[in-house]
Design a protein around this motif. Structure first.
Motif, mmCIF file in Angstrom:
data_model
loop_
_atom_site.group_PDB
_atom_site.id
_atom_site.type_symbol
_atom_site.label_atom_id
_atom_site.label_comp_id
_atom_site.label_asym_id
_atom_site.label_seq_id
_atom_site.Cartn_x
_atom_site.Cartn_y
_atom_site.Cartn_z
ATOM 1 N N ASP A 159 0.802 -1.201 0.000
ATOM 2 C CA ASP A 159 0.000 0.000 0.000
ATOM 3 C C ASP A 159 0.847 1.267 0.000
ATOM 4 N N HIS A 173 -20.388 -11.883 -7.172
ATOM 5 C CA HIS A 173 -19.177 -11.756 -6.348
ATOM 6 C C HIS A 173 -17.908 -11.595 -7.181
ATOM 7 N N ARG A 232 -15.641 -8.443 -7.291
ATOM 8 C CA ARG A 232 -15.042 -7.976 -6.048
ATOM 9 C C ARG A 232 -14.051 -8.937 -5.409
ATOM 10 N N ASP A 263 -10.699 -7.676 -4.295
ATOM 11 C CA ASP A 263 -10.656 -6.586 -3.321
ATOM 12 C C ASP A 263 -10.153 -7.117 -1.987
ATOM 13 N N ARG A 264 -9.396 -6.290 -1.277
ATOM 14 C CA ARG A 264 -8.892 -6.695 0.035
ATOM 15 C C ARG A 264 -10.026 -6.985 1.003
ATOM 16 N N TYR A 295 -12.360 -8.994 0.976
ATOM 17 C CA TYR A 295 -13.662 -9.413 0.465
ATOM 18 C C TYR A 295 -13.764 -10.924 0.504
ATOM 19 N N SER A 316 -6.334 -10.592 -3.349
ATOM 20 C CA SER A 316 -5.874 -9.201 -3.426
ATOM 21 C C SER A 316 -4.352 -9.158 -3.609
ATOM 22 N N LYS A 352 -3.508 -10.154 -7.186
ATOM 23 C CA LYS A 352 -3.721 -9.034 -8.114
ATOM 24 C C LYS A 352 -2.606 -7.999 -8.005
ATOM 25 N N THR A 353 -2.229 -7.655 -6.781
ATOM 26 C CA THR A 353 -1.165 -6.668 -6.568
ATOM 27 C C THR A 353 0.146 -7.138 -7.199
#
Length: 162
Positions: A1, A98, A101, A104-105, A107, A125, A128-129
């Motif tokens: 982040d 779903h 999403r 998403d973190r 989720y 997540s 993906k990152t």
């Protein structure tokens, strides 16, 4: 982040990395793993260790969300622009509402199911990152009761001959 994630991007033989991860996963799971690699050597720009982490995470999810004894398939392919690695299962599947999403973190599709598998909602997540950090993308195609196919796309690298 905070932007402190660094990548060592280099030309990587995707076929070789996928085969290594499948062998590693076979040692730690009794689940049948089918490795499909019918393509010639596919090169991509990637961080070898982070790509291994991505694939192990996707295989681990496939194992968690499918019935024991059901095989997990890993398929390597590509086109002139992209290398493609698919991790498929014949598990629970993910409902259409779903799917947008799931990367998403925090989720989680189903709190009860996530609690029973120990999921925190961070795995996809992180996938993906890491994939985006290597200049790629990840997608899912899933049908409830039929399973899921997660696909990692990375930019192809074409080695020059000496």
């Amino acid at each position: 982040d905070r932007g402190y994630l660094f990548f060592h991007l280099e030309p990587v033989k995707i076929n070789t990395v996928a085969a290594e991860v499948v062998e590693m996963a076979r040692r730690y799971s009794d689940r049948p793993l089918e490795f499909e690699d019918t393509s010639p050597t596919i090169w991509a720009k990637a961080d070898r260790q982070r790509l291994k982490q991505v694939l192990l995470n996707l295989i681990d999810n496939a194992v968690k969300y499918s019935e024991p004894g059901q095989p997990i398939s890993i398929h390597v392919d590509g086109n002139p622009q992209e290398a493609k690695i698919q991790v498929s299962d014949r598990g629970l599947g993910i409902a259409a509402q779903h799917q947008p999403r799931i990367f998403d973190r925090f989720y989680r599709c189903d709190e009860d199911r996530s609690r029973s598998t120990g999921g925190t909602g961070l795995g996809l997540s992180i996938v993906k990152t890491l994939v985006e950090g290597m200049g790629g993308r990840v997608s899912v195609r899933s049908q409830p009761g039929e399973g899921s196919v997660f696909t990692v796309y990375l930019r192809r690298f074409v080695p020059t001959s000496a």
